[in-house]
Design a protein around this motif. Structure first.
Motif, PDB file in Angstrom:
ATOM      1  N   VAL A   1       0.866  -1.175   0.000  1.00  0.00           N
ATOM      2  CA  VAL A   1       0.000   0.000   0.000  1.00  0.00           C
ATOM      3  C   VAL A   1       0.900   1.222   0.000  1.00  0.00           C
ATOM      4  O   VAL A   1       2.082   1.126   0.327  1.00  0.00           O
ATOM      5  N   PRO A   2       0.392   2.373  -0.390  1.00  0.00           N
ATOM      6  CA  PRO A   2       1.237   3.575  -0.386  1.00  0.00           C
ATOM      7  C   PRO A   2       1.872   3.777   0.981  1.00  0.00           C
ATOM      8  O   PRO A   2       1.197   3.833   2.002  1.00  0.00           O
ATOM      9  N   GLY A   3       3.198   3.864   0.973  1.00  0.00           N
ATOM     10  CA  GLY A   3       3.914   4.079   2.225  1.00  0.00           C
ATOM     11  C   GLY A   3       4.015   2.836   3.080  1.00  0.00           C
ATOM     12  O   GLY A   3       4.601   2.871   4.161  1.00  0.00           O
ATOM     13  N   GLY A   4       3.434   1.732   2.638  1.00  0.00           N
ATOM     14  CA  GLY A   4       3.435   0.513   3.431  1.00  0.00           C
ATOM     15  C   GLY A   4       4.508  -0.463   2.974  1.00  0.00           C
ATOM     16  O   GLY A   4       5.430  -0.127   2.238  1.00  0.00           O
ATOM     17  N   CYS A   5       4.378  -1.713   3.435  1.00  0.00           N
ATOM     18  CA  CYS A   5       5.330  -2.737   3.047  1.00  0.00           C
ATOM     19  C   CYS A   5       4.644  -4.095   3.088  1.00  0.00           C
ATOM     20  O   CYS A   5       3.582  -4.254   3.710  1.00  0.00           O
ATOM     21  N   ALA A   6       5.237  -5.060   2.416  1.00  0.00           N
ATOM     22  CA  ALA A   6       4.727  -6.425   2.389  1.00  0.00           C
ATOM     23  C   ALA A   6       5.830  -7.375   2.821  1.00  0.00           C
ATOM     24  O   ALA A   6       7.018  -7.098   2.631  1.00  0.00           O
ATOM     25  N   ALA A   7       5.449  -8.507   3.399  1.00  0.00           N
ATOM     26  CA  ALA A   7       6.415  -9.509   3.832  1.00  0.00           C
ATOM     27  C   ALA A   7       6.034 -10.863   3.238  1.00  0.00           C
ATOM     28  O   ALA A   7       4.861 -11.232   3.242  1.00  0.00           O
ATOM     29  N   THR A   8       7.011 -11.591   2.715  1.00  0.00           N
ATOM     30  CA  THR A   8       6.792 -12.932   2.179  1.00  0.00           C
ATOM     31  C   THR A   8       7.798 -13.887   2.807  1.00  0.00           C
ATOM     32  O   THR A   8       8.924 -13.500   3.127  1.00  0.00           O
ATOM     33  N   TYR A   9       7.392 -15.120   2.963  1.00  0.00           N
ATOM     34  CA  TYR A   9       8.190 -16.124   3.670  1.00  0.00           C
ATOM     35  C   TYR A   9       8.612 -17.246   2.731  1.00  0.00           C
ATOM     36  O   TYR A   9       7.845 -17.674   1.869  1.00  0.00           O
ATOM     37  N   SER A  10       9.857 -17.728   2.916  1.00  0.00           N
ATOM     38  CA  SER A  10      10.355 -18.889   2.194  1.00  0.00           C
ATOM     39  C   SER A  10      11.022 -19.843   3.177  1.00  0.00           C
ATOM     40  O   SER A  10      11.764 -19.397   4.067  1.00  0.00           O
ATOM     41  N   LEU A  11      10.730 -21.122   3.036  1.00  0.00           N
ATOM     42  CA  LEU A  11      11.404 -22.150   3.822  1.00  0.00           C
ATOM     43  C   LEU A  11      12.672 -22.536   3.076  1.00  0.00           C
ATOM     44  O   LEU A  11      12.621 -23.101   1.991  1.00  0.00           O
ATOM     45  N   VAL A  12      13.837 -22.251   3.656  1.00  0.00           N
ATOM     46  CA  VAL A  12      15.113 -22.528   2.997  1.00  0.00           C
ATOM     47  C   VAL A  12      15.505 -23.992   3.145  1.00  0.00           C
ATOM     48  O   VAL A  12      15.990 -24.624   2.219  1.00  0.00           O
ATOM     49  N   GLY A  13      15.303 -24.557   4.325  1.00  0.00           N
ATOM     50  CA  GLY A  13      15.639 -25.951   4.576  1.00  0.00           C
ATOM     51  C   GLY A  13      15.098 -26.385   5.922  1.00  0.00           C
ATOM     52  O   GLY A  13      14.823 -25.551   6.793  1.00  0.00           O
ATOM     53  N   GLN A  14      14.929 -27.690   6.118  1.00  0.00           N
ATOM     54  CA  GLN A  14      14.453 -28.183   7.398  1.00  0.00           C
ATOM     55  C   GLN A  14      15.059 -29.543   7.703  1.00  0.00           C
ATOM     56  O   GLN A  14      15.550 -30.228   6.806  1.00  0.00           O
ATOM     57  N   TRP A  15      15.058 -29.910   8.966  1.00  0.00           N
ATOM     58  CA  TRP A  15      15.614 -31.149   9.450  1.00  0.00           C
ATOM     59  C   TRP A  15      14.837 -31.529  10.711  1.00  0.00           C
ATOM     60  O   TRP A  15      14.070 -30.700  11.232  1.00  0.00           O
TER      61      TRP A  15
ATOM     62  N   GLY B   1      13.424 -31.451  14.000  1.00  0.00           N
ATOM     63  CA  GLY B   1      13.524 -30.539  15.136  1.00  0.00           C
ATOM     64  C   GLY B   1      13.878 -29.115  14.796  1.00  0.00           C
ATOM     65  O   GLY B   1      13.926 -28.262  15.702  1.00  0.00           O
ATOM     66  N   GLY B   2      14.141 -28.802  13.528  1.00  0.00           N
ATOM     67  CA  GLY B   2      14.528 -27.424  13.217  1.00  0.00           C
ATOM     68  C   GLY B   2      14.385 -27.088  11.753  1.00  0.00           C
ATOM     69  O   GLY B   2      14.099 -27.936  10.909  1.00  0.00           O
ATOM     70  N   PHE B   3      14.602 -25.822  11.442  1.00  0.00           N
ATOM     71  CA  PHE B   3      14.476 -25.362  10.062  1.00  0.00           C
ATOM     72  C   PHE B   3      15.175 -24.023   9.909  1.00  0.00           C
ATOM     73  O   PHE B   3      15.523 -23.359  10.894  1.00  0.00           O
ATOM     74  N   GLN B   4      15.394 -23.615   8.648  1.00  0.00           N
ATOM     75  CA  GLN B   4      15.892 -22.285   8.322  1.00  0.00           C
ATOM     76  C   GLN B   4      14.884 -21.600   7.429  1.00  0.00           C
ATOM     77  O   GLN B   4      14.368 -22.202   6.479  1.00  0.00           O
TER      78      GLN B   4
ATOM     79  N   THR C   1      14.411  -6.117   0.794  1.00  0.00           N
ATOM     80  CA  THR C   1      15.538  -6.626   1.561  1.00  0.00           C
ATOM     81  C   THR C   1      15.085  -7.939   2.204  1.00  0.00           C
ATOM     82  O   THR C   1      13.885  -8.244   2.206  1.00  0.00           O
ATOM     83  N   THR C   2      16.013  -8.719   2.699  1.00  0.00           N
ATOM     84  CA  THR C   2      15.656  -9.987   3.330  1.00  0.00           C
ATOM     85  C   THR C   2      16.355 -10.127   4.670  1.00  0.00           C
ATOM     86  O   THR C   2      17.394  -9.514   4.911  1.00  0.00           O
ATOM     87  N   PHE C   3      15.769 -10.935   5.540  1.00  0.00           N
ATOM     88  CA  PHE C   3      16.462 -11.368   6.747  1.00  0.00           C
ATOM     89  C   PHE C   3      16.193 -12.860   6.933  1.00  0.00           C
ATOM     90  O   PHE C   3      15.187 -13.395   6.439  1.00  0.00           O
ATOM     91  N   GLY C   4      17.127 -13.530   7.577  1.00  0.00           N
ATOM     92  CA  GLY C   4      17.022 -14.964   7.735  1.00  0.00           C
ATOM     93  C   GLY C   4      17.053 -15.382   9.185  1.00  0.00           C
ATOM     94  O   GLY C   4      17.369 -14.585  10.076  1.00  0.00           O
ATOM     95  N   PHE C   5      16.740 -16.645   9.438  1.00  0.00           N
ATOM     96  CA  PHE C   5      16.688 -17.121  10.810  1.00  0.00           C
ATOM     97  C   PHE C   5      16.717 -18.643  10.858  1.00  0.00           C
ATOM     98  O   PHE C   5      16.422 -19.330   9.865  1.00  0.00           O
ATOM     99  N   LEU C   6      17.102 -19.152  12.002  1.00  0.00           N
ATOM    100  CA  LEU C   6      16.965 -20.560  12.327  1.00  0.00           C
ATOM    101  C   LEU C   6      15.834 -20.705  13.325  1.00  0.00           C
ATOM    102  O   LEU C   6      15.605 -19.810  14.154  1.00  0.00           O
ATOM    103  N   GLY C   7      15.118 -21.819  13.263  1.00  0.00           N
ATOM    104  CA  GLY C   7      13.990 -22.020  14.168  1.00  0.00           C
ATOM    105  C   GLY C   7      13.905 -23.455  14.647  1.00  0.00           C
ATOM    106  O   GLY C   7      14.521 -24.361  14.075  1.00  0.00           O
TER     107      GLY C   7
END
Length: 377
Positions: free
Chosen positions: A276-290, A292-295, A354-360
């Motif tokens: 939206v004007p002045g707003g932002c959107a976020a999208t998610y991607s699963l990079v990998g999983q094992w 008990g955990g994932f990235q 831009t992107t940011f990543g994480f382990l979970g």
């Protein structure tokens, strides 16, 4: 004669001083090695491989033509080779991508005053030939164990002979979770563990990049290993006398679920907010999983107007929880995570991303996408 006696006395005194200096230098080097912890011994990391090949002959000028990348590394900082087991940073808090800039991954972001800076030099490093299914062997002198070990491989098309290594060049393909040293394989002088890794579609020269999060402190180790997928098998094995038992394979009974390779299923990004004007959107991607955990990775895109800051919230419904992140300041409350931009990636032009990543962690086999919101603040 008194003059001759005085000369002999000066010579003897000089020899004593030089002996003390040499002994002090050797003691310092040995102390540095003893205080550090470990490295990837197969496929050997850059500084471990250089030490293994040339540690007993590091002043040999033949290295300049036979192994030029190691030559420049020895000339840049000799102690980086002797301290092959000390390439780490402290206090990263899992934010590896935020702490280490592109082009400095092999030196851990010029850690320790740039001691390992030669590891980032682009060129024809000696590469070990491996198959697409292989194991990364980590040797730990101090038996600290691991919170986790993550193995990345460069994407097909990346050329390590001409390109600096960046986070965008890597794909997570191997992982083990929290593993105390008691579950590692005993070796002479320490313990070791193998991380099974599969790199489908890779051919030719690549870099295997390993992050070892040690368990005793917030101490993260970073290793670049040069490999050649599908190349000829080396005819000469490294000398066992130059390595901490690298020829001994760990017992399979002590590896943390070695037969389980990370799943590479990657669902399509899940947008949660329309721009939206002045707003932002976020999208998610699963990079990998094992087990008990994932990235994961979240992409933030500005709307039709520029923004200066952003905040993303991610809510899971199956018990998932972010354990560490990079590229954003992440706080966690139960299954809800709030991510705020870093100082360097908050300002986005209209339509820019831009992107940011994480382990979970994931407590069940169901690992669906989170519900996302994005707000420019």
């Amino acid at each position: 004669m008194p003059t001759s006696n005085a000369r002999r006395l000066r010579i003897a005194l000089y020899a004593m001083i030089m002996a003390v200096v040499a002994a002090s230098t050797l003691t310092t080097v040995l102390a540095d090695v003893a205080d550090a912890h470990g490295n990837i011994v197969a496929p050997a990391s850059r500084n471990y491989g250089c030490w293994q090949r040339w540690g007993s002959d590091f002043q040999n000028p033949a290295m300049a033509t036979q192994d030029p990348m190691c030559w420049q590394a020895w000339q840049t900082e000799t102690n980086a080779m002797w301290n092959w087991n000390g390439l780490f940073r402290e206090g990263v808090a899992g934010n590896h991508q935020g702490a280490i800039p592109d082009g400095q991954l092999c030196s851990a972001g010029l850690t320790q005053g740039g001691r390992y800076r030669a590891m980032d030099t682009v060129g024809d490093w000696k590469a070990q030939s491996i198959g697409n299914s292989f194991s990364v062997k980590l040797f730990d002198q101090a038996s600290h164990g691991a919170d986790y070990i993550a193995v990345y491989v460069t994407k097909q098309g990346y050329n390590p002979l001409t390109q600096p290594l960046g986070w965008g060049n890597l794909e997570l393909l191997g992982h083990v979770g929290n593993t105390p040293a008691s579950q590692w394989t005993p070796e002479t002088g320490g313990v070791s563990i193998q991380v099974p890794t599969t790199a489908p579609g890779r051919t030719g020269r690549h870099i295997v990049y390993t992050i070892w999060q040690a368990s005793h402190l917030d101490q993260s180790y970073y290793f670049c290993s040069d490999v050649n997928f599908g190349g000829p098998t080396p005819s000469v094995s490294p000398s066992a006398s130059r390595s901490p038992s690298p020829s001994v394979s760990p017992s399979r009974s002590t590896s943390p679920s070695p037969s389980v390779s990370p799943s590479r299923s990657t669902p399509p990004p899940t947008p949660s907010v329309s721009p939206v004007p002045g707003g932002c959107a976020a999208t998610y991607s699963l990079v990998g999983q094992w087990p008990g955990g994932f990235q994961g990775e979240i992409k933030v895109t500005a709307g039709s107007a520029a923004i200066t800051k952003w905040t993303v919230t991610a809510s899971w419904t199956n018990g998932q929880k972010i354990t560490s992140g990079w590229g954003a300041l992440v706080t966690v409350s139960g299954t809800v995570a709030t991510a705020k931009n870093e100082t360097y990636n908050g300002a986005l032009a209209a339509g820019a991303s831009t992107t940011f990543g994480f382990l979970g962690s994931a407590t069940t086999s169901t690992n669906g996408a989170p519900t996302l919101t994005c707000a420019p603040v």
